[in-house]
Design a protein around this motif. Sequence first.
Motif, PDB file in Angstrom:
ATOM      1  N   ASN A  34      -2.465   9.451  -3.510  1.00 42.16           N
ATOM      2  CA  ASN A  34      -2.071   8.807  -4.765  1.00 42.16           C
ATOM      3  C   ASN A  34      -1.471   7.396  -4.590  1.00 42.16           C
ATOM      4  O   ASN A  34      -1.028   6.782  -5.561  1.00 42.16           O
ATOM      5  CB  ASN A  34      -1.061   9.700  -5.516  1.00 42.16           C
ATOM      6  N   GLY A  36      -3.025   4.706  -3.901  1.00 40.92           N
ATOM      7  CA  GLY A  36      -3.895   3.681  -4.507  1.00 40.92           C
ATOM      8  C   GLY A  36      -5.016   3.185  -3.603  1.00 40.92           C
ATOM      9  O   GLY A  36      -5.526   2.081  -3.789  1.00 40.92           O
ATOM     10  N   LYS A  37      -5.457   4.020  -2.646  1.00 38.69           N
ATOM     11  CA  LYS A  37      -6.524   3.604  -1.719  1.00 38.69           C
ATOM     12  C   LYS A  37      -7.836   3.342  -2.456  1.00 38.69           C
ATOM     13  O   LYS A  37      -8.449   2.294  -2.292  1.00 38.69           O
ATOM     14  CB  LYS A  37      -6.759   4.687  -0.642  1.00 38.69           C
ATOM     15  N   SER A  38      -8.252   4.308  -3.277  1.00 36.44           N
ATOM     16  CA  SER A  38      -9.532   4.161  -3.982  1.00 36.44           C
ATOM     17  C   SER A  38      -9.449   3.002  -4.979  1.00 36.44           C
ATOM     18  O   SER A  38     -10.417   2.239  -5.144  1.00 36.44           O
ATOM     19  CB  SER A  38      -9.893   5.473  -4.690  1.00 36.44           C
ATOM     20  N   THR A  39      -8.303   2.846  -5.612  1.00 32.97           N
ATOM     21  CA  THR A  39      -8.105   1.752  -6.570  1.00 32.97           C
ATOM     22  C   THR A  39      -8.248   0.395  -5.870  1.00 32.97           C
ATOM     23  O   THR A  39      -8.893  -0.522  -6.398  1.00 32.97           O
ATOM     24  CB  THR A  39      -6.697   1.856  -7.211  1.00 32.97           C
ATOM     25  N   SER A  53      -7.904   8.427  -9.327  1.00 34.62           N
ATOM     26  CA  SER A  53      -7.425   9.382 -10.325  1.00 34.62           C
ATOM     27  C   SER A  53      -5.913   9.497 -10.323  1.00 34.62           C
ATOM     28  O   SER A  53      -5.267   9.256  -9.311  1.00 34.62           O
ATOM     29  CB  SER A  53      -8.037  10.747 -10.022  1.00 34.62           C
ATOM     30  N   GLY A  57      -4.825  13.913  -4.327  1.00 34.54           N
ATOM     31  CA  GLY A  57      -5.795  14.708  -3.579  1.00 34.54           C
ATOM     32  C   GLY A  57      -7.218  14.536  -4.064  1.00 34.54           C
ATOM     33  O   GLY A  57      -8.070  15.393  -3.840  1.00 34.54           O
ATOM     34  N   LYS A  58      -7.515  13.441  -4.731  1.00 34.83           N
ATOM     35  CA  LYS A  58      -8.854  13.235  -5.290  1.00 34.83           C
ATOM     36  C   LYS A  58      -9.905  12.998  -4.223  1.00 34.83           C
ATOM     37  O   LYS A  58     -10.978  13.572  -4.258  1.00 34.83           O
ATOM     38  CB  LYS A  58      -8.846  12.034  -6.251  1.00 34.83           C
ATOM     39  N   THR A  59      -9.584  12.123  -3.272  1.00 37.39           N
ATOM     40  CA  THR A  59     -10.562  11.823  -2.227  1.00 37.39           C
ATOM     41  C   THR A  59     -10.418  12.881  -1.144  1.00 37.39           C
ATOM     42  O   THR A  59      -9.338  13.075  -0.600  1.00 37.39           O
ATOM     43  CB  THR A  59     -10.310  10.404  -1.659  1.00 37.39           C
ATOM     44  N   ASP A 145       3.498  -4.021  -9.160  1.00 42.53           N
ATOM     45  CA  ASP A 145       3.842  -4.293 -10.569  1.00 42.53           C
ATOM     46  C   ASP A 145       4.969  -3.409 -11.087  1.00 42.53           C
ATOM     47  O   ASP A 145       5.682  -3.782 -12.013  1.00 42.53           O
ATOM     48  CB  ASP A 145       2.584  -4.119 -11.460  1.00 42.53           C
ATOM     49  N   SER A 171      -2.763  -3.386  -9.058  1.00 37.89           N
ATOM     50  CA  SER A 171      -4.052  -3.226  -9.736  1.00 37.89           C
ATOM     51  C   SER A 171      -4.050  -4.001 -11.050  1.00 37.89           C
ATOM     52  O   SER A 171      -5.088  -4.225 -11.648  1.00 37.89           O
ATOM     53  CB  SER A 171      -4.335  -1.749  -9.990  1.00 37.89           C
TER      54      SER A 171
HETATM   55  N1  LIG Z   1       0.778   0.631 -11.764  1.00 38.58           N
HETATM   56  C1  LIG Z   1      -0.113   0.748 -10.784  1.00 38.58           C
HETATM   57  N2  LIG Z   1      -0.831   1.881 -10.648  1.00 38.58           N
HETATM   58  C2  LIG Z   1      -1.706   1.961  -9.639  1.00 38.58           C
HETATM   59  C3  LIG Z   1      -1.911   0.888  -8.716  1.00 38.58           C
HETATM   60  N3  LIG Z   1      -2.817   1.284  -7.800  1.00 38.58           N
HETATM   61  C4  LIG Z   1      -3.187   2.541  -8.136  1.00 38.58           C
HETATM   62  N4  LIG Z   1      -2.532   2.970  -9.240  1.00 38.58           N
HETATM   63  C5  LIG Z   1      -2.654   4.289  -9.907  1.00 38.58           C
HETATM   64  O1  LIG Z   1      -2.296   5.306  -8.979  1.00 38.58           O
HETATM   65  C6  LIG Z   1      -3.108   6.484  -9.166  1.00 38.58           C
HETATM   66  C7  LIG Z   1      -3.741   6.896  -7.858  1.00 38.58           C
HETATM   67  O2  LIG Z   1      -4.689   5.941  -7.460  1.00 38.58           O
HETATM   68  P1  LIG Z   1      -5.875   6.289  -6.453  1.00 38.58           P
HETATM   69  O3  LIG Z   1      -6.549   4.981  -6.146  1.00 38.58           O
HETATM   70  O4  LIG Z   1      -6.718   7.402  -6.931  1.00 38.58           O
HETATM   71  O5  LIG Z   1      -5.042   6.783  -5.178  1.00 38.58           O
HETATM   72  P2  LIG Z   1      -5.592   7.350  -3.799  1.00 38.58           P
HETATM   73  O6  LIG Z   1      -4.682   6.834  -2.746  1.00 38.58           O
HETATM   74  O7  LIG Z   1      -7.039   7.028  -3.638  1.00 38.58           O
HETATM   75  O8  LIG Z   1      -5.364   8.921  -3.987  1.00 38.58           O
HETATM   76  P3  LIG Z   1      -6.048  10.186  -3.204  1.00 38.58           P
HETATM   77  O9  LIG Z   1      -7.525   9.965  -3.170  1.00 38.58           O
HETATM   78  O10 LIG Z   1      -5.632  11.344  -4.003  1.00 38.58           O
HETATM   79  O11 LIG Z   1      -5.438  10.183  -1.841  1.00 38.58           O
HETATM   80  C8  LIG Z   1      -4.106   6.123 -10.270  1.00 38.58           C
HETATM   81  O12 LIG Z   1      -3.622   6.637 -11.489  1.00 38.58           O
HETATM   82  C9  LIG Z   1      -4.115   4.603 -10.263  1.00 38.58           C
HETATM   83  O13 LIG Z   1      -4.447   4.039 -11.512  1.00 38.58           O
HETATM   84  C10 LIG Z   1      -1.124  -0.320  -8.907  1.00 38.58           C
HETATM   85  O14 LIG Z   1      -1.214  -1.304  -8.163  1.00 38.58           O
HETATM   86  N5  LIG Z   1      -0.262  -0.320  -9.966  1.00 38.58           N
END
Ligand SMILES: Nc1nc2c(ncn2[C@@H]2O[C@H](COP(=O)(O)OP(=O)(O)OP(=O)(O)O)[C@@H](O)[C@H]2O)c(=O)[nH]1
Length: 188
Positions: A34, A36-39, A53, A57-59, A145, A171
């Motif tokens: 969570n 923000g890797k995928s983001t 998401s 645990g999405k990825t 942010d 993001s």
């Molecule tokens: N405010 C804010 N939210 C963010 C930012 N980056 C990611 N998010 C939010 O954080 C949540 C998780 O983002 P993902 O990119 O799915 O995180 P992840 O690390 O890929 O998660 P997993 O695949 O579960 O390990 C989402 O709801 C995104 O919108 C950011 O820079 N600012």
Amino acid sequence: MINFHDAQYIISCPSLEFRPKDKYPEVVFLGRSNVGKSTLINALCSQKVAFASKSAGKTQYLNYFLIDKSFYLVDSPGYGFTSYGNRLDESFSDMMESYFHNPCLKGAVILFDARREKLNEDDEMLLRFLKEDKVPFLIVFTKSDVANQSELAKAKRLAESLSSDGIYFSSKGKKLDPVRSAIAKLLG
Ligand SMILES: Nc1nc2c(ncn2[C@@H]2O[C@H](COP(=O)(O)OP(=O)(O)OP(=O)(O)O)[C@@H](O)[C@H]2O)c(=O)[nH]1
Ligand SMILES: [Mg+2]
């Protein structure tokens, strides 16, 4: 020139042996679930190639994205979360440990939430794997942010303690050039 304009999802691998057989270099994105890797991958590519998401645990596997037909960005499952509980899962650490013995791997982007103050056991383990396999890394602080000034300053100190500058990412913002050029540097 790398411009990150052309991004294609290629394959999702449960372990390194399923990696594409070509020898394109790769950079992996690592960090807690969570964070923000995928983001970040989507932001870098200006398109939704990776699945992001709200729920942790999405990825689930190592997801390969071919960029500019010349290198891979690899999205990894977040650590610190499993569907069974929320401690580090052994199969995850086995998968990652063997993943790092990877001649195509040129570097890692480690993501920390800008509001986190210190490393935990899982972070330390990951850094140990990287050190053992001499994988260069850069640190990106996500969600800048929603972090306050004092948290941002602490994040900077954390990066310095790991001999890295640390790049802030949001993001909501558009400042991607520092991350893009740091990745280009890892790729050499
Ligand atoms: N405010 C804010 N939210 C963010 C930012 N980056 C990611 N998010 C939010 O954080 C949540 C998780 O983002 P993902 O990119 O799915 O995180 P992840 O690390 O890929 O998660 P997993 O695949 O579960 O390990 C989402 O709801 C995104 O919108 C950011 O820079 N600012
Ligand atoms: Mg993800």
